[in-house]
Design a protein around this motif. Sequence first.
Motif, PDB file in Angstrom:
ATOM      1  N   LEU A 131       0.830  -1.216   0.000  1.00 19.97           N
ATOM      2  CA  LEU A 131       0.000   0.000   0.000  1.00 19.97           C
ATOM      3  C   LEU A 131       0.859   1.258   0.000  1.00 19.97           C
ATOM      4  N   VAL A 132       1.957   1.251   0.735  1.00 18.54           N
ATOM      5  CA  VAL A 132       2.852   2.416   0.751  1.00 18.54           C
ATOM      6  C   VAL A 132       3.464   2.625  -0.636  1.00 18.54           C
ATOM      7  N   ARG A 133       3.859   1.537  -1.300  1.00 15.68           N
ATOM      8  CA  ARG A 133       4.400   1.661  -2.668  1.00 15.68           C
ATOM      9  C   ARG A 133       3.357   2.220  -3.627  1.00 15.68           C
ATOM     10  N   LEU A 138       1.230   6.976  -6.727  1.00 15.73           N
ATOM     11  CA  LEU A 138       0.182   7.975  -6.924  1.00 15.73           C
ATOM     12  C   LEU A 138       0.677   9.372  -6.536  1.00 15.73           C
ATOM     13  N   GLN A 139       1.486   9.433  -5.495  1.00 19.16           N
ATOM     14  CA  GLN A 139       2.051  10.715  -5.066  1.00 19.16           C
ATOM     15  C   GLN A 139       2.972  11.270  -6.157  1.00 19.16           C
ATOM     16  N   THR A 140       3.770  10.418  -6.771  1.00 17.20           N
ATOM     17  CA  THR A 140       4.657  10.838  -7.863  1.00 17.20           C
ATOM     18  C   THR A 140       3.848  11.407  -9.017  1.00 17.20           C
ATOM     19  N   ALA A 141       2.675  10.820  -9.259  1.00 14.11           N
ATOM     20  CA  ALA A 141       1.793  11.305 -10.320  1.00 14.11           C
ATOM     21  C   ALA A 141       0.951  12.490  -9.845  1.00 14.11           C
ATOM     22  N   GLN A 142       1.209  12.977  -8.660  1.00 14.90           N
ATOM     23  CA  GLN A 142       0.494  14.086  -8.025  1.00 14.90           C
ATOM     24  C   GLN A 142      -1.006  13.823  -7.880  1.00 14.90           C
ATOM     25  N   ASN A 143      -1.332  12.563  -7.692  1.00 16.12           N
ATOM     26  CA  ASN A 143      -2.700  12.171  -7.365  1.00 16.12           C
ATOM     27  C   ASN A 143      -2.766  12.123  -5.846  1.00 16.12           C
ATOM     28  N   TRP A 144      -2.909  13.297  -5.243  1.00 16.99           N
ATOM     29  CA  TRP A 144      -2.810  13.436  -3.793  1.00 16.99           C
ATOM     30  C   TRP A 144      -3.899  12.666  -3.051  1.00 16.99           C
ATOM     31  N   ARG A 145      -5.111  12.728  -3.576  1.00 18.29           N
ATOM     32  CA  ARG A 145      -6.214  12.028  -2.889  1.00 18.29           C
ATOM     33  C   ARG A 145      -6.014  10.513  -2.939  1.00 18.29           C
ATOM     34  N   GLY A 146      -5.663  10.008  -4.107  1.00 18.37           N
ATOM     35  CA  GLY A 146      -5.420   8.569  -4.244  1.00 18.37           C
ATOM     36  C   GLY A 146      -4.276   8.120  -3.357  1.00 18.37           C
ATOM     37  N   ALA A 147      -3.196   8.914  -3.333  1.00 16.99           N
ATOM     38  CA  ALA A 147      -2.048   8.584  -2.488  1.00 16.99           C
ATOM     39  C   ALA A 147      -2.454   8.594  -1.015  1.00 16.99           C
ATOM     40  N   SER A 148      -3.217   9.611  -0.631  1.00 21.34           N
ATOM     41  CA  SER A 148      -3.677   9.709   0.755  1.00 21.34           C
ATOM     42  C   SER A 148      -4.516   8.490   1.136  1.00 21.34           C
ATOM     43  N   ASP A 149      -5.382   8.039   0.234  1.00 23.02           N
ATOM     44  CA  ASP A 149      -6.210   6.859   0.507  1.00 23.02           C
ATOM     45  C   ASP A 149      -5.354   5.619   0.738  1.00 23.02           C
ATOM     46  N   ALA A 152      -3.537   5.986   4.054  1.00 19.09           N
ATOM     47  CA  ALA A 152      -4.481   5.796   5.166  1.00 19.09           C
ATOM     48  C   ALA A 152      -4.797   4.306   5.351  1.00 19.09           C
ATOM     49  N   ALA A 153      -4.937   3.590   4.234  1.00 14.00           N
ATOM     50  CA  ALA A 153      -5.194   2.150   4.321  1.00 14.00           C
ATOM     51  C   ALA A 153      -4.000   1.436   4.965  1.00 14.00           C
ATOM     52  N   ALA A 154      -2.799   1.833   4.580  1.00 16.19           N
ATOM     53  CA  ALA A 154      -1.593   1.240   5.179  1.00 16.19           C
ATOM     54  C   ALA A 154      -1.541   1.561   6.668  1.00 16.19           C
ATOM     55  N   ASP A 155      -1.851   2.809   7.019  1.00 16.60           N
ATOM     56  CA  ASP A 155      -1.810   3.217   8.424  1.00 16.60           C
ATOM     57  C   ASP A 155      -2.843   2.459   9.260  1.00 16.60           C
ATOM     58  N   ALA A 163       3.603   5.623   6.810  1.00 17.60           N
ATOM     59  CA  ALA A 163       2.399   5.908   6.033  1.00 17.60           C
ATOM     60  C   ALA A 163       1.589   7.044   6.668  1.00 17.60           C
ATOM     61  N   GLN A 164       1.633   7.139   7.972  1.00 20.97           N
ATOM     62  CA  GLN A 164       0.865   8.180   8.667  1.00 20.97           C
ATOM     63  C   GLN A 164       1.370   9.573   8.279  1.00 20.97           C
ATOM     64  N   ALA A 165       2.675   9.756   8.299  1.00 19.69           N
ATOM     65  CA  ALA A 165       3.243  11.052   7.932  1.00 19.69           C
ATOM     66  C   ALA A 165       3.025  11.345   6.448  1.00 19.69           C
ATOM     67  N   LEU A 166       3.153  10.339   5.607  1.00 19.49           N
ATOM     68  CA  LEU A 166       2.940  10.532   4.168  1.00 19.49           C
ATOM     69  C   LEU A 166       1.482  10.867   3.879  1.00 19.49           C
ATOM     70  N   ASP A 167       0.560  10.254   4.592  1.00 19.48           N
ATOM     71  CA  ASP A 167      -0.863  10.569   4.434  1.00 19.48           C
ATOM     72  C   ASP A 167      -1.137  12.017   4.813  1.00 19.48           C
ATOM     73  N   ARG A 168      -0.573  12.457   5.925  1.00 16.23           N
ATOM     74  CA  ARG A 168      -0.744  13.835   6.365  1.00 16.23           C
ATOM     75  C   ARG A 168      -0.219  14.809   5.307  1.00 16.23           C
ATOM     76  N   TYR A 169       0.944  14.511   4.764  1.00 11.42           N
ATOM     77  CA  TYR A 169       1.559  15.349   3.722  1.00 11.42           C
ATOM     78  C   TYR A 169       0.638  15.448   2.503  1.00 11.42           C
ATOM     79  N   CYS A 170       0.114  14.306   2.043  1.00 10.02           N
ATOM     80  CA  CYS A 170      -0.753  14.302   0.858  1.00 10.02           C
ATOM     81  C   CYS A 170      -2.038  15.058   1.106  1.00 10.02           C
ATOM     82  N   ARG A 171      -2.584  14.959   2.304  1.00  4.43           N
ATOM     83  CA  ARG A 171      -3.820  15.687   2.601  1.00  4.43           C
ATOM     84  C   ARG A 171      -3.600  17.193   2.608  1.00  4.43           C
ATOM     85  N   LEU A 172      -2.382  17.611   2.907  1.00  2.00           N
ATOM     86  CA  LEU A 172      -2.071  19.045   2.899  1.00  2.00           C
ATOM     87  C   LEU A 172      -1.851  19.593   1.494  1.00  2.00           C
ATOM     88  N   MET A 173      -1.600  18.737   0.564  1.00  2.59           N
ATOM     89  CA  MET A 173      -1.316  19.176  -0.810  1.00  2.59           C
ATOM     90  C   MET A 173      -2.548  19.491  -1.567  1.00  2.59           C
TER      91      MET A 173
END
Length: 173
Positions: A131-133, A138-149, A152-155, A163-173
């Motif tokens: 899930l983190v991969r 998705l984050q690389t493709a700037q799909n922030w919502r998909g990456a956050s999902d 969040a599933a990994a977390d 995953a928790q910190a990465l989810d927070r980052y994506c939600r801020l983008m």
Amino acid sequence: LDDGNTEARALRGKVKNAWALDLVQKARSASARSAAVDALDLIVRARSLATEQVVIDEVTNAQPETLRLAVIEADGCRSRGLSAARAGGPDLRRAVQILGKVTELDGSRQPLLTEAKGELEKWTGTEYEFLVREGAELQTAQNWRGASDKYAAADSLRTGGRAQALDRYCRLM
């Protein structure tokens, strides 16, 4: 009912024993329906109620078969969980739940529980990394919502990891 009354105590004992016998029958039915956790809970309750030797014997006689069927059910869950790859988590969690109940009644089954917990932990770690991969792609493709999902599933599998910190980052983008 007055506890000092011998007739009342005798009646209470008869009711408890009748209830225990009913619970044993329900446990047998639950085992036949592959409802191992329910069956084991019923055996425990019946054991706590039984006071007459004949009823205690009935509970004692029902327990090995209930345990045997529960272990078979847990083995099936483990097999399905291990063969289902990514979808195996619920079956592996169910196996751990069943074997936890089995171990409460029969401590000699502890190695089975330990093995099932190890399989669940391995599955959790593998699924977390997957899930983190996916989130990173998705984050690389700037799909922030998909990456956050995905993060969040990994977390939800392993709280407090990266995953928790990465989810927070994506939600801020």
